[in-house]
Motif scaffolding. Structure first.
Motif, mmCIF file in Angstrom:
data_model
loop_
_atom_site.group_PDB
_atom_site.id
_atom_site.type_symbol
_atom_site.label_atom_id
_atom_site.label_comp_id
_atom_site.label_asym_id
_atom_site.label_seq_id
_atom_site.Cartn_x
_atom_site.Cartn_y
_atom_site.Cartn_z
ATOM 1 N N ARG A 558 0.863 -1.180 0.000
ATOM 2 C CA ARG A 558 0.000 0.000 0.000
ATOM 3 C C ARG A 558 0.898 1.228 0.000
ATOM 4 O O ARG A 558 1.695 1.423 0.900
ATOM 5 N N GLY A 559 0.761 2.040 -1.002
ATOM 6 C CA GLY A 559 1.585 3.233 -1.063
ATOM 7 C C GLY A 559 2.465 3.255 -2.288
ATOM 8 O O GLY A 559 2.419 2.365 -3.156
ATOM 9 N N THR A 560 3.313 4.282 -2.342
ATOM 10 C CA THR A 560 4.141 4.539 -3.518
ATOM 11 C C THR A 560 5.611 4.276 -3.267
ATOM 12 O O THR A 560 6.336 3.901 -4.184
ATOM 13 N N PHE A 561 6.064 4.458 -2.027
ATOM 14 C CA PHE A 561 7.485 4.340 -1.721
ATOM 15 C C PHE A 561 7.734 3.280 -0.645
ATOM 16 O O PHE A 561 6.960 3.145 0.305
ATOM 17 N N ILE A 562 8.820 2.560 -0.804
ATOM 18 C CA ILE A 562 9.355 1.664 0.223
ATOM 19 C C ILE A 562 10.749 2.175 0.568
ATOM 20 O O ILE A 562 11.599 2.283 -0.321
ATOM 21 N N VAL A 563 10.970 2.481 1.834
ATOM 22 C CA VAL A 563 12.262 3.044 2.241
ATOM 23 C C VAL A 563 12.885 2.146 3.303
ATOM 24 O O VAL A 563 12.570 2.252 4.490
ATOM 25 N N PRO A 564 13.774 1.224 2.903
ATOM 26 C CA PRO A 564 14.464 0.424 3.909
ATOM 27 C C PRO A 564 15.465 1.282 4.671
ATOM 28 O O PRO A 564 16.028 2.240 4.119
ATOM 29 N N GLN A 565 15.683 0.952 5.925
ATOM 30 C CA GLN A 565 16.653 1.684 6.724
ATOM 31 C C GLN A 565 17.222 0.770 7.788
ATOM 32 O O GLN A 565 16.602 -0.227 8.174
ATOM 33 N N PRO A 610 28.893 7.666 8.653
ATOM 34 C CA PRO A 610 28.652 8.270 9.952
ATOM 35 C C PRO A 610 27.162 8.235 10.294
ATOM 36 O O PRO A 610 26.329 7.870 9.463
ATOM 37 N N GLY A 611 26.824 8.647 11.489
ATOM 38 C CA GLY A 611 25.420 8.704 11.866
ATOM 39 C C GLY A 611 24.937 7.385 12.430
ATOM 40 O O GLY A 611 25.646 6.379 12.463
ATOM 41 N N ARG A 612 23.677 7.395 12.873
ATOM 42 C CA ARG A 612 23.102 6.220 13.537
ATOM 43 C C ARG A 612 21.919 5.634 12.775
ATOM 44 O O ARG A 612 21.268 4.710 13.245
ATOM 45 N N VAL A 613 21.640 6.186 11.583
ATOM 46 C CA VAL A 613 20.565 5.664 10.733
ATOM 47 C C VAL A 613 21.080 5.642 9.292
ATOM 48 O O VAL A 613 21.547 6.667 8.784
ATOM 49 N N ALA A 614 21.000 4.495 8.648
ATOM 50 C CA ALA A 614 21.459 4.356 7.263
ATOM 51 C C ALA A 614 20.262 4.232 6.326
ATOM 52 O O ALA A 614 19.317 3.493 6.600
ATOM 53 N N LEU A 615 20.315 4.972 5.212
ATOM 54 C CA LEU A 615 19.282 4.926 4.172
ATOM 55 C C LEU A 615 19.949 4.580 2.846
ATOM 56 O O LEU A 615 20.371 5.464 2.104
ATOM 57 N N PRO A 616 20.094 3.301 2.523
ATOM 58 C CA PRO A 616 20.816 2.929 1.299
ATOM 59 C C PRO A 616 20.103 3.322 0.009
ATOM 60 O O PRO A 616 20.733 3.793 -0.932
ATOM 61 N N LEU A 617 18.789 3.110 -0.067
ATOM 62 C CA LEU A 617 18.045 3.403 -1.286
ATOM 63 C C LEU A 617 16.553 3.391 -0.967
ATOM 64 O O LEU A 617 16.148 3.062 0.149
ATOM 65 N N ALA A 618 15.749 3.811 -1.935
ATOM 66 C CA ALA A 618 14.297 3.785 -1.795
ATOM 67 C C ALA A 618 13.707 3.157 -3.053
ATOM 68 O O ALA A 618 14.332 3.174 -4.125
ATOM 69 N N PHE A 619 12.501 2.619 -2.932
ATOM 70 C CA PHE A 619 11.818 1.991 -4.064
ATOM 71 C C PHE A 619 10.533 2.755 -4.344
ATOM 72 O O PHE A 619 9.788 3.101 -3.420
ATOM 73 N N LYS A 630 15.609 4.016 -6.332
ATOM 74 C CA LYS A 630 16.302 5.306 -6.363
ATOM 75 C C LYS A 630 17.393 5.234 -5.295
ATOM 76 O O LYS A 630 17.115 5.036 -4.113
ATOM 77 N N TRP A 631 18.622 5.392 -5.706
ATOM 78 C CA TRP A 631 19.759 5.158 -4.821
ATOM 79 C C TRP A 631 20.057 6.393 -3.980
ATOM 80 O O TRP A 631 20.181 7.503 -4.507
ATOM 81 N N LEU A 632 20.174 6.199 -2.658
ATOM 82 C CA LEU A 632 20.325 7.307 -1.716
ATOM 83 C C LEU A 632 21.724 7.387 -1.100
ATOM 84 O O LEU A 632 22.331 8.454 -1.083
ATOM 85 N N HIS A 633 22.205 6.310 -0.505
ATOM 86 C CA HIS A 633 23.505 6.284 0.182
ATOM 87 C C HIS A 633 23.604 7.422 1.197
ATOM 88 O O HIS A 633 24.543 8.219 1.192
ATOM 89 N N LEU A 634 22.624 7.515 2.087
ATOM 90 C CA LEU A 634 22.573 8.595 3.069
ATOM 91 C C LEU A 634 22.667 8.043 4.487
ATOM 92 O O LEU A 634 22.290 6.898 4.752
ATOM 93 N N TYR A 635 23.156 8.898 5.389
ATOM 94 C CA TYR A 635 23.203 8.575 6.812
ATOM 95 C C TYR A 635 22.644 9.757 7.597
ATOM 96 O O TYR A 635 23.002 10.910 7.333
#
Length: 723
Positions: A558-565, A610-619, A630-635
């Motif tokens: 349900r929805g448009t985006f999936i954001v693993p973290q 760095p940081g305490r939350v990793a966001l590799p990519l979103a779908f 969509k590739w993020l590579h964010l912290y």
């Protein structure tokens, strides 16, 4: 020694160096090698299989052992992936029922009963105090026995390993490619360059090393081998000192300088002296890194070497005992006096700084005459600016739309991200469009002349790697902002970590957002089941390594985006663990198999930011129902402890929106420029390859290309960026 470098060749090129050894009947061993490779999602090319079949069996076996270890690590199959719920994704319990079961088991435990009763009376129960929570309740072998074999499917990943040349030649070629890269390398590639530079210090060298961090790594090897140093700024010496101390050559993190031997101190001081003697104005660079230079001076003892007075001046500037007027200071003085024309004339002597100042100059310059002067100056110096900077500024201007009110996403070199309101006035549209056209013409002129271009359509939306730090080390990883298709019925995320010294709890989660980036639902240890899928269970301690999984049915989302973290609940950070990585698999519904199956892994990336939350990519789901990554590579900085998906939903949604709605320059842009310059562009159908030399750009190297063809894949995509 050289065999120890073979894994680097395999990782960077997906090719196996041709083994040197006697001829023999190695065909049986070669076929066995190929079969084992296929079990982990790799395969020998026809040429590689034929070559190995003609070698002695011992040579083939030695090559197989080295290569299998490398590819297993590439895909994440070098460790054991267990799950808390043995039947995952089947029979995952309701979250509340599971917690109640853990409490009931604690009440049956003589050691835990009293404490659990006391917590129940207080109204709050800490799950981590319950004996059956957070630790595996079965062995890895028992988990394997609970799962059927994976059924092969046409969509399983099969990465072909091609035959390379002699290992010595391949090592040299890889060294030259990394050292001479026109874009900064990521952390892993910079480490690989250090290894290669030590081996290749006395061999062929690149014509130029444009990236300063690369130069520092090469200079470290040159210093140890007795070769002359490559220095043209005082900061080059500072970076070299950081490399010698095992510190950060990017100068983003402070380095604790080690005690240096007298020969090394003399080499560094002589280098500083020669740079400043040739160009005294370069003393101004010291002020940018005043504190590191002061600390370096304490290790170099420049007062002991009066024959290098210019080196002593460097540290006098760092201590504030000697003045050095900076270039930036002179520019600010002119702008403060409203002398835009004078500032632009000065900036023309530093073209890169002029380009990085264009946004500010154009939106703050009051008159049309002065704006014309800014644009004209940029057009004049464009040929003297690195291709990477031209492309970066071109992308920036493209995203500086005329309307205001957008959000700005800032991402530093380490991947740390934050968001603010964009309060800047727009860049004047006429000047913006004129500059974009000029930059396109400049890049088109720099690109190599290509007669035949064969392009895999799936690579067109891959973002140009303007910095190696906009990605992560791993398999199937693409630069930040890239878009790639996702084909499959089941999407499964995984995270693995192994703590170094302290109890460490990582939590894999998936946030589901609608088209307006509002939260629909999530899967995590606090919500083990949803319409969309299941969580494999919470593991809270990883002395021998631990894994968590999330299984999603894409058709049910349900929805448009999936954001693993990946949230760090407690313990060591991503850079402190012995090992930590994230990835995703794609399967067909009927395949079954173990929770982790290497043949179904589409991406595996290291978690070292760095940081305490990793966001590799979103779908993201498109209007036609198809899915794309969509590739993020964010912290995210997160909290020191107890990070949870529920607590960062707003920040994550804002970041995802900022990246998704930003348009990156991609491979489609460069191939379009090549076509404009006369190249014949042919989309690759996945099967047919021409029998003449071509330039091929795609996600993987096809078999059967003419040997004189040039091949560009994600592993060397940086080679597309002109110098």
């Amino acid at each position: 020694m050289v065999h120890r470098l073979e894994p680097l060749i395999v990782r960077h090129t997906h090719r196996i160096p041709a083994p040197a050894g006697p001829a023999g009947a190695g065909d049986v061993a070669a076929r066995q090698f190929d079969a084992v490779l296929m079990s982990v999602g790799f395969k020998l090319s026809a040429e590689a299989l034929e070559h190995l079949s003609g070698l002695a069996e011992d040579t083939v076996v030695g090559t197989a052992v080295r290569t299998l270890g490398t590819v297993r690590a590439m895909v994440g199959d070098h460790v054991r992936h267990n799950v808390y719920f043995i039947d995952f994704p089947a029979n995952v319990p309701d979250t509340f029922d599971f917690w109640m079961r853990c409490i009931a088991e604690a009440l049956e435990d003589d050691k835990a009963r009293a404490g659990t009763i006391a917590q129940l009376r207080s109204g709050v129960v800490d799950l981590l105090t319950l004996p059956s929570y957070g630790n595996y309740r079965h062995t890895y072998a028992e988990m394997l026995a609970a799962h059927d074999e994976l059924t092969a499917a046409a969509g399983d990943r099969l990465t072909v390993l091609h035959l390379a040349g002699d290992v010595e030649d391949e090592v040299t070629a890889l060294y030259l490619a990394l050292a001479g890269s026109t874009t900064p390398l990521g952390e892993e590639h910079l480490g690989d360059l250090k290894v290669l530079a030590g081996y290749c210090a006395d061999g062929p060298q690149p014509e130029a090393i444009p990236v300063r961090e690369n130069r520092a790594v090469v200079n470290e090897a040159r210093l140890k081998s007795g070769a002359s140093l490559l220095l043209d700024t005082v900061t080059d010496v500072l970076r070299l000192a950081c490399a010698l101390s095992g510190g950060d050559v990017t100068l983003q993190e402070p380095t604790r300088f080690r005690a240096l031997s007298r020969p090394v101190r003399r080499a560094l001081l002589a280098g500083l002296d020669s740079v400043v003697a040739a160009a005294p104005a370069k003393l101004a660079d010291v002020t940018t890194h005043r504190e590191p230079f002061k600390r370096l001076g304490e290790r170099l003892h420049p007062h002991e070497y009066p024959r290098w007075p210019h080196a002593a001046d460097v540290f006098a500037v760092a201590r504030g005992e000697k003045k050095a007027r900076t270039f930036d200071g002179r520019v600010e003085e002119l702008l403060g006096a409203n002398d835009v024309t004078g500032a632009v004339e000065l900036l023309k002597s530093a073209p890169g700084k002029l380009f990085r100042s264009l946004d500010r100059l154009l939106r703050t310059t009051p008159t049309q005459e002065e704006r014309d002067a800014v644009v004209t100056a940029a057009e004049e110096v464009a040929p003297d600016v690195s291709g990477r900077v031209v492309l970066s500024v071109r992308e920036h201007l493209h995203n500086r739309a005329e309307e205001t009110g957008r959000r700005r996403v800032f991402v530093n070199r380490l991947g740390r991200a934050h968001v603010t309101d964009d309060t800047r006035p727009p860049v004047p549209p006429t000047e913006r469009k004129r500059l974009i056209a000029a930059f396109d013409a400049d890049i088109r002129r720099r690109l190599p002349v290509v007669e035949r271009l064969l392009v895999d359509p799936d690579v067109l939306d891959v973002a140009l790697p303007l910095s190696g730090r906009a990605t992560a080390a791993g398999l199937g990883v693409l630069p930040r902002g890239s878009v790639s298709p996702v084909d499959g019925e089941l999407l499964r995320f995984f995270v693995y970590w192994r703590q170094t010294a302290h109890t460490t709890d990582y939590d894999l989660s998936a946030l589901l957002l609608d088209a307006k980036y509002a939260t629909v639902s999530w899967l995590s240890y606090t919500n083990l089941k949803a319409v969309e899928g299941e969580h494999s269970g919470d593991i809270t301690d990883a002395p021998e390594g631990a894994s968590e999984f999330i299984n999603l049915r894409l058709g049910a989302v349900r929805g448009t985006f999936i954001v693993p973290q990946v949230n760090i609940y407690s313990g060591e950070g991503f850079q402190e663990t012995a090992e930590s990585f994230f990835g995703f698999m794609l399967r067909e519904a009927e395949q079954q198999g173990r929770p982790f199956e290497p043949r179904t892994v589409r991406m595996k990336s290291e978690l070292r930011g760095p940081g305490r939350v990793a966001l590799p990519l979103a779908f993201r789901r498109a209007e036609d129902g198809s899915w794309h990554a969509k590739w993020l590579h964010l912290y995210l900085k997160g909290h020191p402890s107890q990070n949870r998906v529920e607590g960062n939903r707003v920040t994550v949604a804002t970041l995802v929106r900022g990246i998704v709605e930003r348009e990156q320059l991609n491979v489609r842009y460069l191939t379009g420029l090549m076509a404009d310059a006369g190249a014949t562009v042919t989309p690759w159908d996945g099967e047919t390859v021409p029998d003449v030399p071509v330039t091929y750009i795609g996600l993987e190297r096809p078999e059967g290309l003419h040997p004189d063809s040039r091949v560009i894949t994600p592993e060397n995509l940086r080679d597309l960026i002109p110098g």
